[in-house]
Design a protein around this motif. Structure first.
Motif, short mmCIF file in Angstrom:
data_model
loop_
_atom_site.label_atom_id
_atom_site.label_comp_id
_atom_site.label_asym_id
_atom_site.label_seq_id
_atom_site.Cartn_x
_atom_site.Cartn_y
_atom_site.Cartn_z
N ALA A 130 0.84 -1.21 0.00
CA ALA A 130 0.00 0.00 0.00
C ALA A 130 0.87 1.25 0.00
CB ALA A 130 -0.93 -0.01 1.21
N SER A 131 1.91 1.24 0.81
CA SER A 131 2.82 2.38 0.89
C SER A 131 3.54 2.61 -0.44
CB SER A 131 3.84 2.13 2.01
OG SER A 131 4.75 3.20 2.10
N SER A 132 3.98 1.53 -1.06
CA SER A 132 4.72 1.65 -2.33
C SER A 132 3.82 2.14 -3.46
CB SER A 132 5.34 0.29 -2.70
OG SER A 132 6.30 -0.09 -1.75
N ILE A 133 2.58 1.66 -3.50
CA ILE A 133 1.65 2.12 -4.54
C ILE A 133 1.39 3.61 -4.37
CG2 ILE A 133 -0.73 1.97 -5.37
CD1 ILE A 133 -0.66 -1.01 -4.85
N ALA A 134 1.22 4.05 -3.12
CA ALA A 134 1.01 5.48 -2.86
C ALA A 134 2.20 6.29 -3.36
CB ALA A 134 0.79 5.71 -1.36
N ALA A 135 3.40 5.79 -3.11
CA ALA A 135 4.61 6.50 -3.57
C ALA A 135 4.68 6.53 -5.09
CB ALA A 135 5.86 5.83 -2.99
N GLU A 136 4.37 5.42 -5.72
CA GLU A 136 4.43 5.34 -7.18
C GLU A 136 3.44 6.31 -7.83
OE1 GLU A 136 6.42 3.68 -9.17
OE2 GLU A 136 7.46 2.38 -7.75
N LEU A 137 2.26 6.43 -7.24
CA LEU A 137 1.21 7.28 -7.80
C LEU A 137 1.25 8.71 -7.25
CD1 LEU A 137 -1.78 4.75 -7.80
CD2 LEU A 137 -0.41 5.51 -9.75
N LYS A 138 2.21 8.94 -6.32
CA LYS A 138 2.36 10.27 -5.70
C LYS A 138 1.05 10.72 -5.04
CE LYS A 138 6.14 11.78 -8.70
NZ LYS A 138 6.40 10.43 -9.26
N LEU A 139 0.45 9.80 -4.31
CA LEU A 139 -0.79 10.07 -3.59
C LEU A 139 -0.57 9.83 -2.10
CD1 LEU A 139 -3.39 8.30 -5.91
CD2 LEU A 139 -3.13 10.76 -5.58
N PRO A 140 -1.33 10.50 -1.24
CA PRO A 140 -1.23 10.21 0.20
C PRO A 140 -1.81 8.83 0.51
CG PRO A 140 -2.99 11.79 -0.21
CD PRO A 140 -2.28 11.62 -1.51
N LEU A 141 -1.28 8.22 1.55
CA LEU A 141 -1.78 6.93 2.02
C LEU A 141 -2.61 7.18 3.27
CD1 LEU A 141 -1.87 3.81 2.14
CD2 LEU A 141 0.28 3.90 3.44
N TYR A 142 -3.88 6.81 3.21
CA TYR A 142 -4.78 6.92 4.36
C TYR A 142 -4.99 5.52 4.94
CZ TYR A 142 -5.91 11.53 2.43
OH TYR A 142 -5.85 12.81 1.95
N VAL A 143 -4.60 5.34 6.19
CA VAL A 143 -4.75 4.05 6.85
C VAL A 143 -5.93 4.12 7.80
CG1 VAL A 143 -3.67 2.30 8.30
CG2 VAL A 143 -2.27 3.60 6.68
N VAL A 144 -6.95 3.31 7.53
CA VAL A 144 -8.15 3.25 8.37
C VAL A 144 -7.89 2.27 9.50
CG1 VAL A 144 -10.63 2.82 8.44
CG2 VAL A 144 -9.59 3.74 6.35
N MET A 145 -7.92 2.76 10.73
CA MET A 145 -7.60 1.93 11.89
C MET A 145 -8.83 1.09 12.26
SD MET A 145 -4.55 2.93 12.15
CE MET A 145 -4.00 2.23 13.71
N MET A 146 -8.84 -0.15 11.82
CA MET A 146 -10.02 -0.98 11.99
C MET A 146 -10.32 -1.27 13.45
SD MET A 146 -11.11 -1.27 8.97
CE MET A 146 -12.39 -2.47 9.30
N ASP A 147 -9.29 -1.41 14.27
CA ASP A 147 -9.54 -1.72 15.68
C ASP A 147 -10.30 -0.59 16.37
OD1 ASP A 147 -7.34 -0.06 15.37
OD2 ASP A 147 -6.34 -0.78 17.18
N LYS A 148 -9.98 0.66 16.03
CA LYS A 148 -10.69 1.80 16.62
C LYS A 148 -12.09 1.93 16.03
CE LYS A 148 -6.53 4.42 17.68
NZ LYS A 148 -5.78 5.68 17.50
N LEU A 149 -12.19 1.62 14.76
CA LEU A 149 -13.50 1.69 14.12
C LEU A 149 -14.48 0.71 14.76
CD1 LEU A 149 -15.18 2.77 11.63
CD2 LEU A 149 -14.39 0.73 10.44
N MET A 150 -14.00 -0.50 15.07
CA MET A 150 -14.89 -1.55 15.53
C MET A 150 -15.11 -1.54 17.05
SD MET A 150 -15.47 -2.70 12.62
CE MET A 150 -16.54 -4.02 13.09
N THR A 151 -14.29 -0.82 17.79
CA THR A 151 -14.46 -0.83 19.24
C THR A 151 -14.98 0.52 19.76
OG1 THR A 151 -12.14 -0.21 19.54
CG2 THR A 151 -12.67 -2.56 19.57
N LYS A 152 -14.29 1.58 19.42
CA LYS A 152 -14.64 2.89 19.96
C LYS A 152 -15.99 3.37 19.44
CE LYS A 152 -12.78 7.51 20.70
NZ LYS A 152 -11.63 8.40 20.50
N TYR A 153 -16.31 3.03 18.21
CA TYR A 153 -17.53 3.56 17.60
C TYR A 153 -18.60 2.50 17.41
CZ TYR A 153 -14.51 7.52 16.62
OH TYR A 153 -13.65 8.57 16.75
N MET A 154 -18.58 1.50 18.26
CA MET A 154 -19.60 0.45 18.16
C MET A 154 -20.98 1.09 18.25
SD MET A 154 -19.29 -2.70 17.64
CE MET A 154 -20.02 -4.33 17.79
#
Length: 318
Positions: A130-154
């Motif tokens: 994911a990081s390398s594709i972002a670098a190749e395409l010169k785009l930002p990498l957004y990482v969605v934190m699944m553990d926080k999504l599934m616990t904090k916002y239940m």
């Protein structure tokens, strides 16, 4: 050079995502340099600001409700530093090529590979991809934190998911849903609950309806537990495996190419068989740290063997 106060103001405006203030201070720095007779530096700063404006660059703003849920990175290291099988490398190059030439493809009513599932054991290169594709395409990498999504916002997860997909439209980039099995586990599993089933259904609808220009990458260590309805929503599925002996040797050579003593790697490669890419890289880093602390210039066969064995013992005792 910029004053200490200007540097502090630049940092503050950056972290507050205040692009107008950032540009204003940058122009002040340029003027400051011009007054000191540093015309070349002043012109360079102004040229960078002008280029940023024409390129449509802006400080990326994240919905305040998502700031602790979505992390943003700006990778600079592309595929050239990833040691992958030829099959996986070709698939990744195809994704990059299609994205780069997406207008040509969409003119014919076709869709590019924009929603991709990455599957494999931990440490085999999914996040690095994911990081390398972002670098190749010169785009930002957004990482969605699944553990926080599934616990904090239940109870609010579906709403947060929709906000993430809305963000894909306004903030073009590479979106990585890491540890995706936390969300995509089969709806028929014995331990499922109604809320999880609704969240999965919501994700299925959102990913199918998504028409943004962002790339969606979902990474899982447990593809077998994913709901079968997910697979047809992805344009491609890439399966990562533990490195074979050829790739293990290449990994070691790339990581230690300046520091390897004159010995055959073949016996060490056999010992390392069964380790992930990440564990082999960590073993090489351990060896490098050891020679640095010991004031040595080369990694010996004995040292590298010891570090590989330690990693293997830890890996199989998990």
């Amino acid at each position: 050079m910029a004053t200490a106060e200007q540097i502090k103001s630049l940092l503050l405006s950056h972290y507050k995502n205040d692009s107008d203030r950032f540009t204003s201070i940058a122009l002040q720095v340029a003027a400051h340099e011009a007054r000191k007779g540093h015309m070349s530096i002043a012109k360079e700063i102004k040229a960078l600001i002008d280029k940023a404006k024409t390129d449509g660059f802006k400080v990326i703003k994240i919905n305040p409700n998502l700031e602790d849920l979505v992390l943003v990175y700006y990778p600079e290291i592309g595929l050239e530093n990833l040691v992958l099988s030829e099959e996986i490398r070709n698939k990744l190059l195809r994704i990059i090529r299609e994205y780069d030439q997406r207008e040509k493809i969409t003119k014919f009513g076709l869709n590019i590979r924009r929603k991709v599932l990455l599957s494999g054991l931990p440490g085999t290169g999914k996040t690095a991809t994911a990081s390398s594709i972002a670098a190749e395409l010169k785009l930002p990498l957004y990482v969605v934190m699944m553990d926080k999504l599934m616990t904090k916002y239940m109870g609010e997860t579906s709403a947060k998911l929709r906000q993430v997909f809305d963000m894909m439209v306004s903030n073009r980039g590479i979106y990585l849903f890491d540890e995706f099995d936390a969300l995509g586990a089969s709806r028929g599993r014995d331990n499922e609950i109604g809320e999880m089933r609704r969240i999965l259904n919501s994700f299925l609808q959102l990913i199918e309806q998504d028409q943004s220009e962002s790339l969606i990458l979902c990474a899982t260590n447990h593809i077998k537990i994913l709901d079968s309805a997910l697979f047809r929503r992805f344009d491609d599925i890439i399966n990562y495996k533990l490195p074979d002996q050829k790739i293990i040797k290449e990994l070691i050579q790339i990581k230690l190419f300046k520091y390897l003593d004159n010995f055959s790697l073949d016996p060490i490669v056999e010992i390392a068989d069964g380790l992930s890419h990440a564990e082999i890289t960590n073993a090489c880093n351990d060896a490098l740290k050891e020679i640095i602390l010991s004031n040595k210039s080369k990694v010996s066969e004995e040292l590298l063997t010891t570090m590989i064995k330690e990693r293997k013992m830890n890996f199989f005792n998990q």
